[in-house]
Design an enzyme around this catalytic site. Structure first.
Site, PDB file in Angstrom:
ATOM      1  CG  ASP A   1       8.712  97.702  98.018  1.00 29.05           C
ATOM      2  OD1 ASP A   1       7.511  97.815  97.568  1.00 29.05           O
ATOM      3  OD2 ASP A   1       9.667  98.167  97.561  1.00 29.05           O
TER       4      ASP A   1
ATOM      5  CG  ASP B   1      15.979  99.354  81.187  1.00 32.84           C
ATOM      6  OD1 ASP B   1      16.589  98.925  81.426  1.00 32.84           O
ATOM      7  OD2 ASP B   1      15.285 101.338  82.171  1.00 32.84           O
TER       8      ASP B   1
ATOM      9  CG  HIS C   1       6.636 101.046  96.919  1.00 29.32           C
ATOM     10  ND1 HIS C   1       7.786 100.451  97.296  1.00 29.32           N
ATOM     11  CD2 HIS C   1       6.592 102.620  97.556  1.00 29.32           C
ATOM     12  CE1 HIS C   1       8.402 101.021  98.238  1.00 29.32           C
ATOM     13  NE2 HIS C   1       7.478 102.555  98.314  1.00 29.32           N
TER      14      HIS C   1
ATOM     15  CG  ASN D   1      18.523  97.002  78.285  1.00 27.88           C
ATOM     16  OD1 ASN D   1      18.520  98.400  78.980  1.00 27.88           O
ATOM     17  ND2 ASN D   1      17.935  96.403  78.848  1.00 27.88           N
TER      18      ASN D   1
ATOM     19  CG  ASN E   1       8.823 108.558 103.445  1.00 27.39           C
ATOM     20  OD1 ASN E   1       9.614 109.285 103.655  1.00 27.39           O
ATOM     21  ND2 ASN E   1       8.143 107.901 102.599  1.00 27.39           N
TER      22      ASN E   1
ATOM     23  CB  VAL F   1      18.257  97.229 109.884  1.00 29.18           C
ATOM     24  CG1 VAL F   1      17.484  98.021 109.032  1.00 29.18           C
ATOM     25  CG2 VAL F   1      17.949  95.493 110.008  1.00 29.18           C
TER      26      VAL F   1
ATOM     27  CB  SER G   1      10.059 103.792  99.497  1.00 32.73           C
ATOM     28  OG  SER G   1       9.152 103.747 100.055  1.00 32.73           O
TER      29      SER G   1
END
Length: 472
Positions: free
Chosen positions: A168, A177, A210, A223, A314, A353, A401
């Site tokens: 990405d 996080d 993104h 956590n 999209n 894929v 995405s």
């Protein structure tokens, strides 16, 4: 990175019968260099064939950027406007199976370039960005409940043995996080002409949130801070394939696939389409050569044990019935063209894929999601998904995405519970375990197929709970 120029020629004209009477003619003018362009060159996958193609590249006035002996692909660069013809003209050029330019505008990698007027990849997917959420909690993540990830977590959060590549725009590994699960040693930046850059931090985001958002959906740590990912116990690595202008050119994607394979990743997420064409057609020119090079890279990754998961796109487009493409190429001037099903949205339409469509909170197909009978494998939540963004923040985004990393996370859970499974076994399991989802009650002619497999949801909504049951 500069490219070589063709050698200057010296012409001699005899004006008399003796050598003394011969004078040199004026030096022939060197050909004016053209725009700097990148190319993929396909040959047989062997060191000898690669070596000959590398020699042919240099003889044609080009520079070898990177060679992949594993798949028989060389990425080259040149300012020679006749590079493709010159490449095939010599003896070594006979080893060239196909060659294609990877873009239609001049290369700007490694230089200061103006922002692209037409964004692509993650940017073109038009995520809907909501206001930052200062202190989000797991109970706000309706998407985890919808795919039964909350129930799966009662069995396992995933194994540290499992590594997921976030192919990405880069990942903020300092996010509280993400830091606990981030694997810097296996992270890379592929956006400098497709050459792997392992410099510390080169794999971080620079202009786009993104990749960080995608990473949080896959594996935000459990956590006590912020949110929880679908597979909060697995590791993630950043494979940066989106440049600062939002483009994912073929050489970037190829670098990402090969890197993921060589670093023994288990799952990779690809929430992008490869620029500058929304659909790469199987022709005898640039697009066909690029389609073949990317196909080889993806197949090699699968063969090396990596399951690739990708966003379907999209554009609310029927991938099973392609007719026109009005948006390509997006790095220069788009020209409307007629296309057919030999033109592929890459990487999502490549073999093995896993192609993911997006659903809304109520389970309906998201209005933006691409679709297509026997094109969509499974569906997952993709609208208003809460996840991590750079700077320790959280916000919602929408798009296929956002749907794809849910499936990548479930795949990571499946690999954790069944470590002996390879990519084809995980792919088959996720398809079989998906919850059957019927077409809308209100008749929509686009949703062809059956309850078990249709154009909107494929084989159904991904099921994290079934993925971790050891009895399967």
């Amino acid at each position: 990175m500069s490219a070589g120029l063709a050698a200057t020629a010296l012409a001699v004209t005899a004006l008399g019968a003796t050598a003394a009477s011969a004078v040199p003619a004026p030096l022939a003018a060197a050909a004016e260099p053209g725009p700097l362009m990148n190319y993929v060159v396909n040959t047989k996958a062997s060191p000898g064939h690669i070596r000959k193609v590398e020699n042919a590249v240099k003889a044609a006035g080009g520079t070898v950027l990177v060679s992949y002996r594993q798949i028989g692909v060389v990425v080259a660069q040149s300012t020679n406007v006749d590079f493709k013809a010159a490449l095939k003209s010599g003896r070594d050029g006979r080893e060239v199976q196909s060659v294609g330019a990877t873009r239609t505008a001049a290369v700007t990698d490694g230089t200061t370039a103006a922002a692209a007027s037409t964004m692509s990849g993650p940017a073109a997917e038009r995520e809907v960005v909501g206001a930052p959420v200062p202190d989000p909690r797991e109970n706000e993540q309706w998407d985890l409940t919808q795919i039964k990830a909350d129930q799966a977590h009662a069995i396992t959060d995933g194994s540290r043995r499992v590594l997921v590549g976030i192919n990405d725009s880069g990942v903020d590994d300092t996010h509280p996080d993400l830091a606990p699960n981030f694997d810097a040693a296996n992270s890379v930046n592929c956006t400098a002409n497709g050459v792997a850059d392992r410099t510390e931090g080169a794999w971080r985001q620079t202009t786009s949130a993104h990749g960080t958002h995608v990473a949080g959906t896959v594996a935000a740590a459990r956590n006590g801070v912020g949110i929880v990912g679908v597979a909060p116990g697995v590791r993630i690595a950043s494979v940066k394939v989106v440049n600062d202008d939002g483009y994912i050119f073929p050489e970037y994607a190829i670098c990402g696939f090969i890197w993921s394979a060589e670093r023994h990743m288990d799952v990779t997420n690809h929430s992008y389409f490869i620029d500058p064409y929304m659909f790469w057609c199987k022709d005898n020119g640039d697009q066909g050569a690029v389609q073949e090079a990317v196909r080889r890279a993806a197949a090699y990754s699968t063969d090396r044990g990596v399951l690739a998961v990708a966003a379907s796109g999209n554009s609310n487009y029927d991938l099973a019935n392609k007719t026109v493409d009005n948006s390509s190429p997006n790095d220069s001037t788009p020209t409307p063209r007629t296309i057919d099903n030999n033109c592929l949205d890459m990487p999502t339409e490549l073999p093995h894929v896993l192609t993911v469509a997006s659903t809304d909170k109520g389970g309906a197909k998201s209005s933006f999601s691409n679709f297509g009978l026997n094109k969509i494998d499974v569906a997952a939540p993709g609208r208003a998904i809460l996840s991590t963004v750079p700077g320790g923040e959280y916000r919602t985004m929408s798009g296929t995405s956002m749907a794809s990393p849910h499936v990548a996370g479930v795949a990571a859970l499946a690999k954790s519970a069944h470590p002996w499974w390879g990519p084809l076994q995980i792919e088959a399991a996720l398809r079989k375990q998906a919850d059957d989802t019927a077409c809308p009650a209100v008749i929509d002619a686009r949703c062809t197929g059956t309850v078990q497999n249709n154009a909107f949801f494929g084989e159904g909504n991904v099921d994290a709970l079934d993925a971790v049951k050891r009895g399967y």
